[in-house]
Scaffold this motif. Sequence first.
Motif, PDB file in Angstrom:
ATOM      1  N   SER A   1      47.647  24.747  10.513  1.00  0.00           N
ATOM      2  CA  SER A   1      46.635  23.909   9.863  1.00  0.00           C
ATOM      3  C   SER A   1      45.752  24.753   8.959  1.00  0.00           C
ATOM      4  CB  SER A   1      45.738  23.222  10.902  1.00  0.00           C
ATOM      5  OG  SER A   1      46.507  22.641  11.902  1.00  0.00           O
ATOM      6  N   LEU A   2      45.363  25.918   9.462  1.00  0.00           N
ATOM      7  CA  LEU A   2      44.500  26.790   8.650  1.00  0.00           C
ATOM      8  C   LEU A   2      45.202  27.204   7.365  1.00  0.00           C
ATOM      9  CD1 LEU A   2      43.010  29.147  11.382  1.00  0.00           C
ATOM     10  CD2 LEU A   2      41.832  27.333  10.143  1.00  0.00           C
ATOM     11  N   SER A   3      46.525  27.363   7.455  1.00  0.00           N
ATOM     12  CA  SER A   3      47.256  27.856   6.289  1.00  0.00           C
ATOM     13  C   SER A   3      47.348  26.800   5.187  1.00  0.00           C
ATOM     14  CB  SER A   3      48.654  28.321   6.696  1.00  0.00           C
ATOM     15  OG  SER A   3      49.508  27.216   6.901  1.00  0.00           O
TER      16      SER A   3
ATOM     17  N   PHE B   1      34.769  31.712  13.150  1.00  0.00           N
ATOM     18  CA  PHE B   1      35.996  32.061  13.868  1.00  0.00           C
ATOM     19  C   PHE B   1      35.702  32.888  15.113  1.00  0.00           C
ATOM     20  CE2 PHE B   1      38.154  30.458  10.189  1.00  0.00           C
ATOM     21  CZ  PHE B   1      39.252  29.866  10.767  1.00  0.00           C
TER      22      PHE B   1
ATOM     23  N   TYR C   1      49.701  31.550  10.685  1.00  0.00           N
ATOM     24  CA  TYR C   1      48.841  31.487   9.504  1.00  0.00           C
ATOM     25  C   TYR C   1      49.474  32.263   8.342  1.00  0.00           C
ATOM     26  CZ  TYR C   1      44.972  32.043   6.316  1.00  0.00           C
ATOM     27  OH  TYR C   1      44.206  32.022   5.184  1.00  0.00           O
TER      28      TYR C   1
ATOM     29  N   ILE D   1      39.333  35.987   9.153  1.00  0.00           N
ATOM     30  CA  ILE D   1      39.679  35.192  10.333  1.00  0.00           C
ATOM     31  C   ILE D   1      39.873  36.107  11.536  1.00  0.00           C
ATOM     32  CG2 ILE D   1      41.450  33.720  11.354  1.00  0.00           C
ATOM     33  CD1 ILE D   1      41.998  32.554   8.672  1.00  0.00           C
TER      34      ILE D   1
END
Lengths: 500, 320
Positions: A178-180, A418, A439, A209
């Motif tokens: 999702s972060l990517s 984070f 990621y 991060i």
Amino acid sequence: MESLMGLLSGFAVAMTWQNLLYCLIGVTVGQLVGVLPGIGPTTATALLIPLTYGMQPVSAIIMLAGIYYGGMYGGTITSVLINTPGEAASVITCLDGHEMAKQGRAGVALGVAALGSFVGGIASILGLVLIGPPLADFALRFGPTEMFSLMLFGLTMVVGLMGASIVRGLVAMFIGLSLSIIGMDPISGVLRYTFNQPFLINGLDLVTIAMGLFGLSEIFLGMENLAAVGKPEKLTSLLPNRDELKSTTGAVLRGTGLGFLIGLIPGTNSAIPALLSYSMEKKLSKTPGKFGKGAIEGVAGPETANNSYCGGAMIPLLTLGIPSSPTIAILLGAFIMHGLTPGPILFTQNPTFVWGVIASMFVGNAMLLIMNLPLAGLWAKIALVPAKLLYPIVLIISIIGAYTVSNDLWDVGVMLVFGVIGYIMKKIDIPMAPIVLTYVLGTMMEKALLQSVKMNNGSLVGLIESPISLTMIILAAVVLSGSVYAEIKHKKSAIAGEID
Amino acid sequence: MKKLSVLSAVMSACAVFAAAPAAAQGAFPQREVTIVVPFNPGGASDMTARIIAKGMEAELGKPVVVVNKAGGSGGVGMSQVARSAPDGYTLSYIPVELVMHKALKLSDLEPSSFEFIGQTTMVPSAVTVPADAPFNTINDLIKYAKANPGKVRVGNSGAGSIWHIAASALEGNQKVTFNHIPFEGAAPAVTALMGKHIEAVTVNAGEVKAGVDAGKLKILAIMTKERDPAFPKVPTLIESGINLEFVGWGAFGAPKGTPKAVLDVLGAALKKAASSDEFKQFITSRGMVVKYRNPEECKEFVNNQYVFFNDLLSKMELGK
């Protein structure tokens, strides 16, 4: 034979006192920026290019290349000691390196990392001398399609990183993927999850991060009960014990090969070989349970792989003039600024230059080893500093480091957020490694897949048509089904054991 | 005794410094000037700004510091400068991306957000193919593209990037259909071209120089009005009968509302810096072209570019 003769003449260039000095400056700066979180070798190389303007081209490139591979040595130090990666290639080293430091074995971790880095560095430069040119031509066949399949294969490795609970592992993977996605869509330019924040248009920074997830969360957790923070009673020697020697050697050799091969492939970065080496070591280990609790292979493999990657990545640059990674692209700019165009012609037109630079990389790696082995013992003493003194210092270093990512408080905020996420994850026992791996791979996979589909006019057929890609997909399927089979067998025997 | 003399020297120095501004009625600059580069260190923009900063420093007599503030396709850095105090102490390197931001919905920046100090560079785009491609002129490539719509894959430096728009401009001008493949920057696109994963790129000439010199790539045409001095044998699009001019550029600006007197000082320093031999040599070595435009010419040029790009971008399906 011709290349060996060239190399010998190169040593004559590299060993002049000026070039030895520039090499020393380069690797020292590299080492330093590797240690500092935030500023990585890419930025440092870029910032120093203008200073080389009046220098001899060969000295300039010797120095800039020194920063590049020197950075790989330095990044380990903060990963091991304060669980805060100095640069992207050392993110994964936090996992076992810091655990080792807690056990009083920081010296071993750093010593092994330095030795592994040296082996990886030297071996990959030998590879560059002996088998570089034909390999570089082969590596050019890796376009977006092949890249996607390679990353897919890499992603199957994540299964090994999941830890005890598959569900928790999947949650971690989901978070990483999702972060990517954050940032501009690589094909259509649509902005995703950016909430009108210009800072988010280019996505999040891996080191920021990781500094939060690993470093800060560790501090938050430790602050709950400062007195109970695990601090080693004493430090052990710099060498691994006899039992570990064999597995360490294996990890170093595998890391060398893996880093070298990935270095050849354009479009990769130094975090990938480190991550894949870690996954591979855990998968091959007879005692995977030790990973995350101070397994020496988890330090030796990745740290060797990222150095070996550096040598490998020089091959496409020197032989074909291809900028295969961000730092290499900056080096290419430096070559051109000094009136030299890397590529096959450079070897014939300016052999003393090319071989001088290559020879200096041997010299520089030796310098780094000499610098790092005695230092490992000194650095390791930091593990003995009481938490109430160490934590504020680490916090300050992290904040400065995050700030330097783009000279903005934004990254400091991201890191803090984070840090909190990492704290929660540690509390509810979600593994960190899958987040980082997915990621890094997720960002590249999405781009490569979309490019591949677009290049084939909206069809996935390219993935099977390309022989390299097909091989990778088959390998991925084999690894995945193998893991599933092993899991089922394991469960069955466990159940059978309970019935008995 | 020695201490005392040092002290008195320092004091007299202070007195001189204190007196000088008073004498000059607060002449600009009183302190260091910061140039924000809205991209990462190491790229062509960053290097341009650093060499210009060095030249301006010599003219202004105060340090000129370069700060990188990357992100948001240049939006983070440029927006920060646009919002800062209009006193001439915070300047921005302004890339061509400024005139594209509004249309791409990347930010609210537009030419009127800045006072221009001058333009320094042009960045020519080069239509480049592998050395063994069956095209020897740009017209060969266009002919092939006309016969095979969507077959010619053109790599660019990112969706909505300047070189993506360059290819689209050529596409629109010649009524052909390319398949645009975005990469993360120009370098990966050039790498893919060398591996023959795509048919052509339309990135800046400097990026393909290494490949051309290595005999792996050839340039079919330069998209600027005049030939690129780095590749004197390569014809322009216009010479090849394609009536299109497309160019990237770099300029410098201050926040809206900066006093005219300050702008004049900065403009004079920039002009001097842009005419130095070091600057010319560097710009040429990176495959760019030195192009100085004074503040008025620069403003007019940027406004024209704003219209040109908005028109082009409105015809493209981007950011939707």
